[in-house]
Design a protein around this motif. Structure first.
Motif: not given
Ligand code: ADP
Length: 488
Positions: A32-44
Motif C-alpha cells: 500500500a505504501v509502495h503504491a503511494k510512491g514509498i520505496d518499501a522493501r521487506i526483510l524476511v
C-alpha cells in the motif's frame, strides 16, 4: 525529491509463511505504501516456502558470523508481483525448516528461537546502518512484534558507526507474545552490556525482545486505537503497561486494512453466488449452500451464525458451549444454527465436538484451516460471532461487515473500533456487548436474533455494514504521516 525509503523487517509474510494477522499486514502495508510512491522493501527469513517461490534470487550481500553463535548468512534479492523488493535472509541452519516458523514438529518452540530471531533483528539493524553491505539504506526501519524487537536496540547500540542511521518504528500485533529468553542469550547475540537494565531489554531477570523494541524504537504503533489505549492499563498491559504509559507520547493505534479484492462478495471465487449491497437477495443462495455443505438442517426460520477463528481463550470461544446449553433450556431446536471453522485448544475442540453430537443439524464444526470455507461462512452466515476477550485488531469482523453478515462482538480492541451497535440507529452495523461473560453474550444474542426476525430492519443493517471502507488507503496514509513526522 527522492522517494522515502522504508525497510520492513518481519518474521512472517503472506501468502508464503503465515500464522496470523502479522503475515497479512507484512505483505499488505508495504504494497500500500509502495503504491503511494514509498520505496518499501521487506526483510524476511528465507524459509523453505520463500526459497521455493524465488529459486533464482541472486545474492546481494554476505553477512559474516556476528558472534560465535550467530552463523554467517546471505541476503538474496527478489521482487513480489506488486513490485516490492524482498531481502531474503538466508541462513539455512536457522531458517531452512518446514512448517510453522516458530514451532518444531513436536508443537514446541524451536529451542534456538532466540538466536534465530536475534539474527533477524541484528541484520535488520545492520541494513539500516551506514555499515550496511547493501548500497540501499532505509530512512525508516519498521519492525513488528518480538521477533524483530531487538532491531531498534541494535541500531541504538551500534558499536562503531557514527553516521546517519534509520529512524525506527515497532508495531505491536499482539502484546501476548513478548519473546522472553534467558540472560545467557545476551552475549550470544552480542548485546552490549549497557542495554541490560530495567530501562533496556531486561524484564524481571529475563531478556525480552519486545520490551527492547518498545524501549528503544522512535515510535510505537499498534493495530487499533482502542487496543493502543487498552495496553496502557494494568488489566490489559501484559506487564508492559507501565512502559507503554511512559512512552504514550510516541504510541499510536492505526487500524489495519483488509484485502478488498480477495474479500469481495461481488467477485469472490469461493462462494456459490455473488452479491452486493444493491443485490442482497443472492446472499440467500450462499446460506442455502452453506447449510448443505455443513450438514445443517434446511431451516430458514432461524438465522445461521458463523465463526471462523483460532479456538482459544483469547477469542472468548469457551463462552459458546455455555451459551448453547443455556439456549437449549429455553427452546428446542435452538433459536439459531451455527457453522464453525477453526482449530486450536484441544479442550475447546472436544467441547465443540460434543456440541455437534448434542445438536445435530443445528451446530456444525470443522477443525481445519480452510480458506475457501472461511469465505463461504462469511458469505452464507446471517451473522458472525466474535466474543474475543482481547482483540488487537481482528480481520474477520471486517470481512463480515463487507459480506453483509452483521458481527456480534465484544467491545474490545479493533472490534470496538469497527463495529457499531445496532442501537445507534442509522450508524449501527452489528451487535456489541461489554463484558466477557455468558450473561452479556446471552442478552446480546437474543437481541441479535430478534433484530434478524425484523427482515426490513435487518436488511438496512446489512447494507450499512457493507458500506464501510476498510481498504488499506487510510492506514497507509497514516503510516506515511508517521514516517514523515519521524524524519522531520
Ligand atoms: P488472529 O490473527 O488473532 O488469529 P484475525 O482475525 O486478525 O485473528 O485473523 C485471522 C485470520 O485467519 C483471518 O484471515 C481468518 O479468516 C483466518 N483464519 C483463522 N482460522 C482459520 C481457519 N480455520 N481456516 C481459514 N482461515 C482461518
Amino acid at each position: 525529491m527522492p522517494a522515502m525509503k522504508v525497510l520492513f523487517a518481519t518474521s512472517e509474510l503472506a501468502p508464503w509463511v503465515k500464522t496470523g494477522g502479522l503475515a497479512d499486514v507484512a505483505a499488505a502495508l508495504p504494497d500500500a505504501v509502495h503504491a503511494k510512491g514509498i520505496d518499501a522493501r521487506i526483510l524476511v527469513p528465507s524459509y523453505p516456502a520463500l526459497k521455493a517461490a524465488f529459486p533464482n534470487a541472486p545474492m546481494v550481500a554476505a553477512i559474516p558470523p556476528l558472534t560465535g553463535h550467530l552463523y554467517g548468512a546471505a541476503v538474496r534479492e527478489a521482487r513480489t508481483t506488486s513490485g516490492v523488493t524482498l531481502y531474503l535472509l538466508e541462513c539455512d541452519a536457522f531458517f531452512d525448516r518446514p512448517g510453522n516458523p516458530y514451532l518444531g514438529p513436536d508443537g514446541h518452540d524451536w529451542p534456538d528461537n532466540g538466536l534465530r530471531f536475534g539474527l533477524l533483528s541484528r541484520v535488520a539493524a545492520l541494513l539500516s546502518d551506514d555499515y550496511s553491505p547493501l548500497d540501499w539504506r532505509p530512512d525508516i526501519l519498521h519492525c513488528s512484534d518480538w521477533q524483530t524487537g531487538l532491531g531498534p536496540v541494535f541500531l541504538r547500540h551500534r558499536p562503531y558507526s557514527v553516521g546517519k542511521v534509520a529512524r525506527t518504528v515497532i508495531t505491536i500485533h499482539n502484546l501476548a507474545f513478548q519473546g522472553l529468553f534467558g540472560r545467557d542469550l545476551k552475549p550470544a547475540l552480542g548485546l552490549p552490556a549497557h542495554a541490560w537494565s530495567m530501562h533496556g531489554v531486561e524484564y524481571h531477570g529475563y531478556l525480552s525482545f519486545l520490551k527492547g523494541g518498545l524501549q528503544y524504537a522512535d515510535a510505537i504503533t499498534t493495530v487499533s486505537p482502542t487496543y493502543a489505549r487498552e495496553i496502557q492499563t494494568e488489566a490489559e498491559g501484559m506487564g508492559m503497561d507501565a512502559l507503554l504509559r511512559e512512552r504514550a507520547g510516541v504510541l499510536t493505534g492505526i487500524l489495519n486494512g483488509i484485502d478488498m479484492e480477495a474479500w469481495n462478495p461481488a467477485t469472490d471465487g469461493h462462494i456459490a453466488a455473488h452479491f452486493d449491497a444493491k443485490q442482497l437477495t443472492s446472499k440467500a443462495t450462499n446460506t442455502r449452500a452453506l447449510r448443505e455443505e455443513m450438514g445443517l438442517a434446511a431451516d430458514t426460520t432461524r438465522p445461521l451464525i458463523g465463526i471462523v477463528s483460532r479456538l482459544t481463550h483469547q477469542k472468548g470461544l469457551d463462552l459458546v458451549p455455555s451459551l448453547l446449553y443455556w439456549l437449549a433450556t429455553e427452546a428446542y431446536p435452538l433459536p439459531a444454527q451455527f457453522a464453525v471453522l477453526g482449530s486450536g485448544d484441544k479442550g475447546l475442540e472436544a467441547a465443540y465436538r460434543e456440541l455437534e453430537a448434542r445438536f445435530p443439524g443445528q451446530f456444525a464444526v470443522r477443525f481445519r484451516f480452510d480458506e475457501g470455507l472461511a469465505h463461504r461462512i462469511e458469505a452464507g452466515s446471517d451473522m458472525f460471532l466474535m466474543p474475543s476477550r482481547f482483540e488487537p485488531c481482528g480481520l474477520n469482523q471486517m470481512y463480515s461487515l463487507r459480506y453483509g453478515t452483521p458481527p456480534i462482538v465484544r467491545a474490545t480492541g479493533g472490534l470496538a473500533d469497527t463495529v457499531v451497535d445496532a442501537s445507534h440507529g442509522k450508524h449501527g452495523t452489528g451487535f456489541v456487548f461489554q463484558h466477557a461473560t455468558v450473561e452479556a453474550l446471552h442478552e446480546t444474542f437474543h437481541r441479535a436474533i430478534a433484530a434478524w426476525h425484523d427482515h426490513k430492519g435487518f436488511a438496512a443493517l446489512q447494507r450499512r455494514a457493507m458500506s464501510a471502507d476498510f481498504s488499506w488507503d487510510a492506514p497507509a496514509n497514516a503510516y506515511i504521516d508517521l514516517y514523515r513526522r519521524l524524519l522531520s
